[in-house]
Design a protein around this motif. Structure first.
Motif: not given
Lengths: 347, 347
Positions: A11, A13, A227, A230, A293
């Protein structure tokens, strides 16, 4: 079970901004097309989970209206909540079984965990429990329609905690959009008796703010947990979240409904609608995790806000509801907010 | 008579965006400071006229409430309207006399005009007359509170006509801001009976839209007339606008109130509040012209919208009004709109 098809990926993010595209009708056609690079895949995945959350949340509210029309709640709410958590657990395990079959067991998708990983998982469930307990007390100060209005404080608390705890930035335009999202949602819910909420005593305000902070914190904390790792498979993360959800809800059954369950049975009073509601809540819960997520809390707030509007529009056709002028005005403001959020990305 | 001190200057014609600063409390302190370059002076002038319009418009509404509380209108409205136009004419002449004394008569500040210049001046007055006539007929389809709600369509019509006729651009953020300005103003005016407006028959909607277009067109056309000759003194331009205003209002007296004026006299029923209202309308009218000259219709709309909110807040203290939740929500949306307009400048 859209989510089982989704592969776990790292991710980045920090790309909440373009997720909102999904609320403007694009995702269906894009999701239907095949192929594309990793950015395309990420965007597709975000769009699908966001759309799923929106549809599930709006149908949730419709099921609630339907079940209310069908009569009083005959079943015990605590067993229903437990069933939702158990179903989510089962669905996560089923998804994992499929993945293990296809890809074998890896470090990222194995179920076994460390104390270091799992120790934070009970926290969101505990926060929600405290919030739900407070909910019983706030009705001493605020009536139910007033509580619906005050719940919109969640939007602001989520935005602030998202900024403070996750240290993620919104642009000034996105902040402005977030403020009018809160105002627009509240406007859309106005009714002739809404002004009562202005007479809420200080204790009511304090409790409403505390509840908004608890709810916002639980959401933001869940995102932080999910998170933090990941590459960890989301179904494993969900499994552990829901295990603690089961534990807390089992405790609630024992405290509140132990006698009823022993005497009448666990599933006493369950109807077809009850089962549909449990299924819907379970899928919505999983969709929320997926949004955490692959997107973030801001997308979640937009998704549920748009769902609130969709619910009202669908209710016009299903239940002959009348839409108020306030609803139209609120909808315009929410729509502009979605638009501003999407064009206001941090550069 | 702030406006007499303002010197006429060329107008760049495309700097509406930063005028909104004046609505955020800066202008007073800045206006108080001395000196600065031409950009500074322009900004100061825009701020002063915008602030003046805001204060005058909000005190206008307060005077109306006050006069209603004091009893029914005893005077004839047509003579009051004529008095306003005559007073504006007199004030413009007084300002001109002062300028002629100080600077001598030039091409830009002489009163005499050409047919080419003056031929367009009756148009705004004529448009307002048609709009005011329609106003009598629309009440067959809409009640008075509903009409107040529908009047917010003016905001949208002004934005669209500003774009089409004056060919000036708003950024996408400014358009979004303008849409929520309309929604926010309407929200702030909601009351428990506002939903009636949704039952307005088609004829009512058509008339409301036509009236909004007439009013928007009159505003935009006035700006076009005033800005067509940037170096022409605003007091001369005002003088000619108001002369035609006097002519049209004299016609209205003859048609509607001729007998009453002949029998009871022109100023029959005038009270102290009536005189204050006439003075206020005259000054507000001049402030509108000044905003057209030194800013634009968009600033005018923001100024009067903020004035509407100010009026309500002041009425709490003066008349013990209660503010509704809808008012708070609308105010938040309007405030965010002002902010977005100011940061959303076309680059």
């Amino acid at each position: 079970m859209e989510y089982r098809k989704l592969k776990d990926q790292d991710e980045d993010g920090n790309s909440a901004a373009d997720d909102l595209e999904s609320l403007r009708g694009k995702p269906l056609s894009v999701a239907a097309s095949l192929g594309g690079g990793p950015v395309d895949r990420k965007w597709k995945r975000k769009s699908i989970v966001t759309l799923a959350l929106t549809v599930l949340t709006s149908s949730q509210a419709i099921l609630i209206v339907w079940s209310k029309r069908a009569g009083k709640y005959e079943y015990s709410v605590t067993t229903a909540n437990f069933s939702v958590e158990a179903l989510k657990c089962a669905l996560s395990l089923a998804a994992l079984a499929r993945i293990w079959n296809n890809e074998g067991v890896t470090d990222d998708n194995r179920l076994s965990t460390t104390l270091d990983e799992v120790i934070v998982y009970p926290i969101p469930a505990a926060l929600y429990l405290v919030k739900n307990l407070l909910q019983y007390y706030i009705f001493a100060y605020v009536d139910a329609p007033g509580y619906q209005i005050l719940k919109n404080l969640n939007i602001i608390s989520t935005g602030i905690l998202y900024r403070i705890i996750l240290k993620r930035k919104l642009s000034e335009i996105q902040w402005a959009a977030f403020i009018i999202l809160c105002a627009g949602c509240t406007t859309a819910q106005l009714n002739p008796s809404s002004d009562h909420v202005l007479q809420t005593p200080l204790q009511g305000w304090v409790m409403a703010i505390v509840m908004a902070l608890l709810s916002g914190f639980a959401g933001v904390y869940t995102e932080a947990i999910i998170k933090k790792r990941p590459s960890r498979n989301i179904n494993v993360q969900n499994f552990w979240l829901y295990v603690f959800g089961m534990v807390f809800n089992a405790a609630a059954i024992v405290i509140q409904d132990f006698d009823a369950v022993v005497n009448k049975g666990f599933f006493h009073g369950y109807s077809f609608i009850t089962v549909l509601m449990i299924l819907n809540h379970a899928l919505s819960g999983i969709a929320v995790s997926m949004v955490m997520k692959y997107a973030d809390n801001i997308v979640k707030v937009y998704s549920t806000s748009v769902a609130m509007l969709l619910t009202a529009v669908v209710s016009v056709f299903l239940f002959g509801f009348h839409l108020s002028l306030a609803f139209f005005l609120g909808s315009i403001v929410v729509s502009v907010s979605v638009y501003l959020h999407s064009i206001g990305k941090v550069r």
